[in-house]
Scaffold this active site. Sequence first.
Site, short mmCIF file in Angstrom:
data_model
loop_
_atom_site.label_atom_id
_atom_site.label_comp_id
_atom_site.label_asym_id
_atom_site.label_seq_id
_atom_site.Cartn_x
_atom_site.Cartn_y
_atom_site.Cartn_z
N ASP A 8 -30.01 -39.81 -1.44
CA ASP A 8 -29.77 -39.25 -0.04
C ASP A 8 -31.14 -39.58 0.81
OD1 ASP A 8 -28.41 -37.94 2.00
OD2 ASP A 8 -29.16 -36.18 1.70
N ASP A 46 -36.64 -33.59 -1.43
CA ASP A 46 -35.09 -33.10 -1.28
C ASP A 46 -34.17 -33.94 -2.36
OD1 ASP A 46 -32.51 -31.89 -1.21
OD2 ASP A 46 -32.48 -31.95 0.91
#
Length: 336
Positions: free
Chosen positions: A207, A225
């Site tokens: 991502d 993340d």
Amino acid sequence: MNLIVRPLTPSAFHRLTPDLVLGLVEKVLDIRCTNLCRPLASYINRVYELEGENGEGLVVKFYRPGRWSRAALEDEHEFLLELASREIPVVAPLVLQGNGSLGEHEGMYFTVFPKCGGRSLDEYNEEQWLEIGRLLGRTHAVGAGRIPEGRITMTPDKSTRQQADYLLAGKFLPADLARQFAELTKTLIAEISPLFASTEMIRIHGDCHFSNLIYRPGESFYLIDFDDMALGPPVQDFWMLLPGYREDTFAEIDLFLEGYETFRDFDRRSLRLIEPLRAMRFIHYMAWCAYQVAEEGLSRVAPDFGTREYWQLELRDLAEQLERIKAAIEPQGNGL
């Protein structure tokens, strides 16, 4: 017409309080914290900023139950710790009491990170493109070292098929548009699956967009993340950083690959996956919104999710992207 596909089951995740958050972190780190317990933005998990009595900044993340298995979370942590051990700029979880990095409370998993400030940039200069290329080249050199056991495989016939099936099984679409969606995704998957047949699959961030790449002046870019870490094609980790379509961003691609190939070879034939991956991202995003609706009753990122107008627009965009893929000219040889 936001539909709940299964009833919400109250759990510790939905009953988090500052006292519980602070108590759990103090226990697993064997420290004392100040009273700071500041909620941070997160669409899926629960994330809080804390502070140890020594002034050390901490961030605790409580993972939403049912989204990841323990094996999947351990895959993420192992990857982060391995990257950190190679001095690659990521924010790795802290080791807790008992020598693991994953805490558990009443079936809810959580982890603690050191606080790492920085800011996201929405455009990059030439030197920064080279730096990002070097960062991801180093990351992928480590990522190629082993196969994760609990992570999704990012291919049309696996991840995209699962996401499309979830949307259809949950009855998130009006019946007539559901039939159109089913046919469209079936055609898309059949069209793009052969392109992935001989593609290298490694551990990737999954991502990697500008919000997950923070810049610390005087240091470097940091990857943050890794929730969506996957087994997937390396190109997935940079196409979302590009400021436009592939044909409009050759200069940025050249700079990125110059930096990347300082540490790892890149198969330029995989650049043809950029537009298929963009279409897959459309479906991933729809399923992500649907998951929020199923859990919370609404999507905070798409308040109109589930309306007829929402699905008509999404289906139009997906159909246009499919036509773009079909019309794409295949790259010649090993060039761009």
